[in-house]
Design a protein around this motif. Structure first.
Motif, mmCIF file in Angstrom:
data_model
loop_
_atom_site.group_PDB
_atom_site.id
_atom_site.type_symbol
_atom_site.label_atom_id
_atom_site.label_comp_id
_atom_site.label_asym_id
_atom_site.label_seq_id
_atom_site.Cartn_x
_atom_site.Cartn_y
_atom_site.Cartn_z
ATOM 1 N N GLN A 93 0.857 -1.178 0.000
ATOM 2 C CA GLN A 93 0.000 0.000 0.000
ATOM 3 C C GLN A 93 0.891 1.224 0.000
ATOM 4 N N VAL A 94 0.339 2.324 -0.458
ATOM 5 C CA VAL A 94 1.031 3.607 -0.369
ATOM 6 C C VAL A 94 0.120 4.558 0.382
ATOM 7 N N SER A 95 0.659 5.173 1.413
ATOM 8 C CA SER A 95 -0.107 6.132 2.213
ATOM 9 C C SER A 95 0.379 7.538 1.908
ATOM 10 N N LEU A 96 -0.577 8.425 1.666
ATOM 11 C CA LEU A 96 -0.286 9.812 1.343
ATOM 12 C C LEU A 96 -0.832 10.709 2.447
ATOM 13 N N ARG A 97 -0.049 11.698 2.814
ATOM 14 C CA ARG A 97 -0.489 12.626 3.873
ATOM 15 C C ARG A 97 -0.976 13.929 3.251
ATOM 16 N N HIS A 98 -2.132 14.374 3.735
ATOM 17 C CA HIS A 98 -2.682 15.654 3.307
ATOM 18 C C HIS A 98 -3.602 16.160 4.411
ATOM 19 N N ALA A 99 -3.612 17.455 4.631
ATOM 20 C CA ALA A 99 -4.434 18.028 5.704
ATOM 21 C C ALA A 99 -5.917 17.747 5.495
ATOM 22 N N ARG A 100 -6.336 17.560 4.240
ATOM 23 C CA ARG A 100 -7.746 17.279 3.939
ATOM 24 C C ARG A 100 -7.897 15.855 3.390
ATOM 25 N N ALA A 101 -7.196 14.932 3.978
ATOM 26 C CA ALA A 101 -7.188 13.553 3.467
ATOM 27 C C ALA A 101 -8.582 12.939 3.462
ATOM 28 N N TYR A 102 -9.379 13.195 4.488
ATOM 29 C CA TYR A 102 -10.720 12.616 4.517
ATOM 30 C C TYR A 102 -11.546 13.130 3.336
ATOM 31 N N GLU A 103 -11.531 14.439 3.137
ATOM 32 C CA GLU A 103 -12.314 15.020 2.050
ATOM 33 C C GLU A 103 -11.825 14.505 0.691
ATOM 34 N N LEU A 104 -10.510 14.353 0.551
ATOM 35 C CA LEU A 104 -9.969 13.807 -0.693
ATOM 36 C C LEU A 104 -10.474 12.387 -0.932
ATOM 37 N N SER A 105 -10.499 11.579 0.127
ATOM 38 C CA SER A 105 -10.967 10.198 -0.033
ATOM 39 C C SER A 105 -12.420 10.163 -0.488
ATOM 40 N N GLN A 106 -13.235 11.059 0.040
ATOM 41 C CA GLN A 106 -14.646 11.083 -0.330
ATOM 42 C C GLN A 106 -14.846 11.585 -1.763
ATOM 43 N N ALA A 107 -14.052 12.569 -2.148
ATOM 44 C CA ALA A 107 -14.149 13.078 -3.520
ATOM 45 C C ALA A 107 -13.698 12.020 -4.523
ATOM 46 N N LEU A 108 -12.692 11.250 -4.165
ATOM 47 C CA LEU A 108 -12.235 10.167 -5.033
ATOM 48 C C LEU A 108 -13.317 9.093 -5.175
ATOM 49 N N ILE A 109 -13.943 8.733 -4.065
ATOM 50 C CA ILE A 109 -15.004 7.728 -4.112
ATOM 51 C C ILE A 109 -16.130 8.183 -5.034
ATOM 52 N N ALA A 110 -16.462 9.470 -4.971
ATOM 53 C CA ALA A 110 -17.512 10.000 -5.835
ATOM 54 C C ALA A 110 -17.154 9.861 -7.313
ATOM 55 N N ARG A 111 -15.857 9.779 -7.593
ATOM 56 C CA ARG A 111 -15.391 9.605 -8.963
ATOM 57 C C ARG A 111 -15.158 8.132 -9.314
ATOM 58 N N GLY A 112 -15.489 7.234 -8.402
ATOM 59 C CA GLY A 112 -15.300 5.821 -8.682
ATOM 60 C C GLY A 112 -13.914 5.304 -8.365
ATOM 61 N N VAL A 113 -13.173 6.023 -7.527
ATOM 62 C CA VAL A 113 -11.843 5.587 -7.086
ATOM 63 C C VAL A 113 -11.925 5.337 -5.580
ATOM 64 N N VAL A 114 -11.883 4.074 -5.177
ATOM 65 C CA VAL A 114 -12.123 3.716 -3.784
ATOM 66 C C VAL A 114 -10.806 3.392 -3.079
ATOM 67 N N GLY A 115 -10.411 4.299 -2.198
ATOM 68 C CA GLY A 115 -9.308 4.054 -1.269
ATOM 69 C C GLY A 115 -9.878 4.181 0.125
ATOM 70 N N ASP A 116 -9.042 4.501 1.111
ATOM 71 C CA ASP A 116 -9.612 4.771 2.428
ATOM 72 C C ASP A 116 -8.790 5.797 3.190
ATOM 73 N N PHE A 117 -9.298 6.166 4.341
ATOM 74 C CA PHE A 117 -8.748 7.248 5.156
ATOM 75 C C PHE A 117 -8.408 6.709 6.533
ATOM 76 N N ARG A 118 -7.289 7.175 7.074
ATOM 77 C CA ARG A 118 -6.945 6.879 8.458
ATOM 78 C C ARG A 118 -6.593 8.182 9.161
ATOM 79 N N ALA A 119 -7.250 8.406 10.291
ATOM 80 C CA ALA A 119 -7.063 9.640 11.044
ATOM 81 C C ALA A 119 -5.596 9.784 11.489
ATOM 82 N N PRO A 120 -5.085 11.013 11.534
ATOM 83 C CA PRO A 120 -5.853 12.225 11.233
ATOM 84 C C PRO A 120 -5.736 12.710 9.788
ATOM 85 N N ASP A 121 -4.729 12.223 9.043
ATOM 86 C CA ASP A 121 -4.467 12.872 7.757
ATOM 87 C C ASP A 121 -3.899 11.942 6.692
ATOM 88 N N LEU A 122 -4.233 10.654 6.751
ATOM 89 C CA LEU A 122 -3.664 9.703 5.801
ATOM 90 C C LEU A 122 -4.698 9.196 4.801
#
Length: 410
Positions: free
Chosen positions: A336-365
């Motif tokens: 797996q590759v984990s990426l850090r971003h301050a808005r990681a949760y929002e990014l994960s949800q926006a990706l899912i809306a586009r048909g790209v399913v990953g996941d989020f781990r608190a606080p920023d992964l």
């Protein structure tokens, strides 16, 4: 994003020796699935196997299926099949019960192998269940539980058990199983490996390592389905001495003797507890057929190549505040590759809306799992292109992607 044309990914797909395996899975059309490190995709053969177990075996053969359809031998049979994927000779892996139950079994039995030692070490960043169960076993046996960093592991003379995950579930960092096992044994202690994020994507060799015990789930990279039973490895040299804490009737030497006192069965059969989850185990057994004709070395090679592609593309997005957390060196990286971003949760949800399913781990992964059997290089390129578009347009800042107090994050 790094100036890497999609044609590069297409060329990698054209040369992929594992491309045939994708047809063995039922992945929804148009979906890029990067969450196999939480729940593997559905193998195509599982549906028919479970339907047969329900309609014919249960519906018609009823109780005769315990012998006639092999229900009784499922724990050992599935266990040996898993064992072949983690370097365990037959008779050392048993499948059944949850990861938590199997970990409790392993930790307790391992500690009892060193009754004069009073310390249990676990990774301070381990998955919560591993930490909670370490504490529970500590209370049960009167052990001091200490949380450590595997990178700075010290095993003193009072340590009975060291329990670590082969791959850090947050960052995807792969620990050196061979070096750590050797270090633990040199100190006279026993090691219990958690292979939940390793089995199915890493060429683990438990026998070759001289490992003592290991546990793993089957619903991630082994694709056994939601809530699929876990497995326990106990090295043959420890089986006779192992004092397992859960002594159910199926683990007795003569289970149908129905005696009032417990005498453990020989070998791994003593790790059986109660009635196994037959329908789930039928699904796991069918799921393991996707490994027929698959070279584990090719799986690892593709896993690393997918990771390198993803990391290269992620590096091109650093201006958007995205950083790579997972080790870049292949020998230190799981699948797996984990990426850090301050808005990681929002990014994960926006990706899912586009048909790209990953996941989020608190606080920023943002975790992106790489399952080589059904994931393509163009999947990775397309997923990162979608991420680039989201970051560029600030799509993830839309109100619908904000995390609420009732959000369920899996």
């Amino acid at each position: 994003m790094a100036h890497l044309d999609r044609a590069v990914a297409e060329e990698q797909d054209a040369r992929d020796p594992l491309a045939f395996a994708r047809e063995r899975f039922s992945v929804p059309e148009g979906l890029i699935y990067l969450d196999g490190n939480s729940l593997g995709a559905l193998p195509s053969g599982v549906r028919a196997a479970v339907l047969d177990a329900v309609e014919r075996q249960w519906g018609q053969d009823l109780i005769g299926s315990w012998n006639g359809n092999g229900w009784w031998t499922l724990p050992e049979r599935v266990g040996d099949r898993i064992g072949a994927l983690v370097g365990a000779a037959p008779g050392q892996v048993l499948c059944g019960d949850s990861t938590s139950v199997q970990l409790f079994q392993a930790l307790t039995a391992a500690a009892r192998l060193r009754p004069d030692r009073r310390t249990l070490l676990t990774d301070a960043a381990n998955f919560p269940t591993d930490q909670y169960l370490s504490d529970a076993v500590g209370r049960l046996l009167g052990l001091e539980v200490r949380r450590v960093d595997p990178a700075d592991l010290e095993v003193g003379p009072d340590v009975a058990v060291v329990t670590l995950s082969a791959v850090d579930y947050r960052t995807g960092r792969l620990w050196d199983l061979e070096a750590i096992t050797r270090q633990v044994h040199a100190a006279g202690a026993v090691v219990v490996w958690d292979l939940c994020h390793a089995a199915g994507v890493l060429p683990v060799d438990l026998d070759g390592l001289g490992a003592d015990a290991a546990v793993g789930c089957t619903y991630k990279y082994l694709n056994g389905g939601p809530g699929a039973p876990a497995w326990l490895y106990l090295a043959r040299r420890h089986q006779r001495a192992a004092d397992l804490p859960l002594t159910g009737w199926m683990g007795r030497a003569d289970p149908f003797g129905l005696a009032g006192a417990y005498t453990p069965a020989e070998g791994m059969a003593r790790a059986r507890i109660g009635t196994p989850p037959v329908l789930s185990m039928v699904a796991v057994e069918a799921a393991l057929e996707v490994w027929d004709g698959v070279d584990p070395a090719a799986v690892r090679a593709k896993s690393l190549a997918l990771g390198e592609l993803l990391i290269t593309l992620a590096d091109g997005l650093r201006a958007h505040g995205l950083t790579v957390v997972t080790p870049r060196e292949g020998r230190h990286r799981g699948s797996q590759v984990s990426l850090r971003h301050a808005r990681a949760y929002e990014l994960s949800q926006a990706l899912i809306a586009r048909g790209v399913v990953g996941d989020f781990r608190a606080p920023d992964l943002l975790r992106l799992g790489l399952a080589p059997l059904y994931l393509s290089y163009t999947d990775v390129w397309d997923a990162m292109h979608a991420l680039e578009e989201i970051l560029t347009t600030k799509e993830h800042e839309a109100p619908q992607y904000r995390r609420s107090q009732t959000s369920v994050v899996t």
